[in-house]
Motif scaffolding. Structure first.
Motif, PDB file in Angstrom:
ATOM      1  N   LYS A 161      46.969  10.463  22.699  1.00 45.74           N
ATOM      2  CA  LYS A 161      47.780  11.687  22.791  1.00 45.74           C
ATOM      3  C   LYS A 161      47.002  12.907  22.304  1.00 45.74           C
ATOM      4  N   VAL A 191      53.061   2.320  28.912  1.00 51.99           N
ATOM      5  CA  VAL A 191      53.370   2.637  27.518  1.00 51.99           C
ATOM      6  C   VAL A 191      54.283   3.847  27.423  1.00 51.99           C
ATOM      7  N   GLU A 192      53.888   4.910  28.120  1.00 53.66           N
ATOM      8  CA  GLU A 192      54.634   6.153  27.962  1.00 53.66           C
ATOM      9  C   GLU A 192      54.239   7.139  29.050  1.00 53.66           C
ATOM     10  N   LYS A 193      55.187   7.968  29.443  1.00 52.55           N
ATOM     11  CA  LYS A 193      54.913   9.099  30.316  1.00 52.55           C
ATOM     12  C   LYS A 193      55.011  10.345  29.458  1.00 52.55           C
ATOM     13  N   VAL A 194      53.880  10.994  29.234  1.00 48.60           N
ATOM     14  CA  VAL A 194      53.814  12.106  28.285  1.00 48.60           C
ATOM     15  C   VAL A 194      53.975  13.426  29.029  1.00 48.60           C
TER      16      VAL A 194
END
Length: 208
Positions: A161, A191-194
């Protein structure tokens, strides 16, 4: 405006890519997945011309799948990297692909992850961390400073990040959304959409 980042952690590989698809100065879509699964434990992250990237990745995926069916065994990440490099090098003299890649994978036999850097000239190098596209201009120093062997997942996600925030902060034309995927012994997981926007950007600057 492609931006790809990847690194090897403790028993996992973490990869991220922006989700923009554009041509010239236009953004065509914001949900384009540039982290393409090769099989259950490998990802090709692509940057470059969209058409070349799609065509070349499909070529690699289909032939890796064909090998698995014919031989009843899966290729290692190293073997896929060598095969991919060979295809890129052969194409230079015929019809070059305008595509640069990061190949990440987890090999059950070795019980560890690995990451390979490949470019359109047919170069290939095993690396611990790296980037392609515009991200390569900004995140090298961050990874040099903060990456370490046996990086656990929580610290690895925070490092990723940090890299993505730096890319968004430095580029004049902002990349608003990134997709992060992890490869480990269980396979590939999103994992994640930032989402990064101007308000978040100002908060980051205040923290620094």
């Amino acid at each position: 405006m492609d931006s790809l980042v990847g690194f090897v952690g403790k028993n996992y590989v973490l990869m991220a890519g922006d989700t923009n698809a554009g041509r010239s100065i236009m953004r065509l879509k914001e949900d384009f997945d540039k982290l393409v699964p090769v099989d259950s434990h490998k990802i090709l992250a692509k940057s470059g011309e969209i058409g070349d990237g799609n065509q070349f990745c499909n070529l690699i995926i289909r032939n890796v799948s064909l090998y698995r069916i014919n031989n009843e065994t899966e290729l290692s990440t190293k073997s896929v990297a060598h095969y991919t490099r060979r295809q890129l090098a052969t194409a230079i003299r015929k019809n070059p692909y305008s595509v640069n890649l990061l190949l990440g994978g987890y090999d059950k036999k070795d019980q560890k992850g690995s990451l390979y850097y490949l470019d359109y000239l047919g170069s290939s190098k095993k690396i611990n961390y790296g980037a392609q596209g515009y991200a390569a201009l900004f995140v090298g120093s961050i990874l040099d400073r903060f990456w370490k062997e046996d990086l656990d997942f929580e610290d690895g996600l925070e490092l990723m990040k940090k890299c993505l925030r730096e890319v968004e902060k430095r580029l004049i034309i902002g990349t608003r959304c990134f997709l992060i995927k992890m490869i480990n012994s269980d396979g590939i997981a999103v994992v994640e959409k930032v989402m990064i926007n101007s308000k978040k950007k100002n908060e980051i600057e205040e923290e620094n």
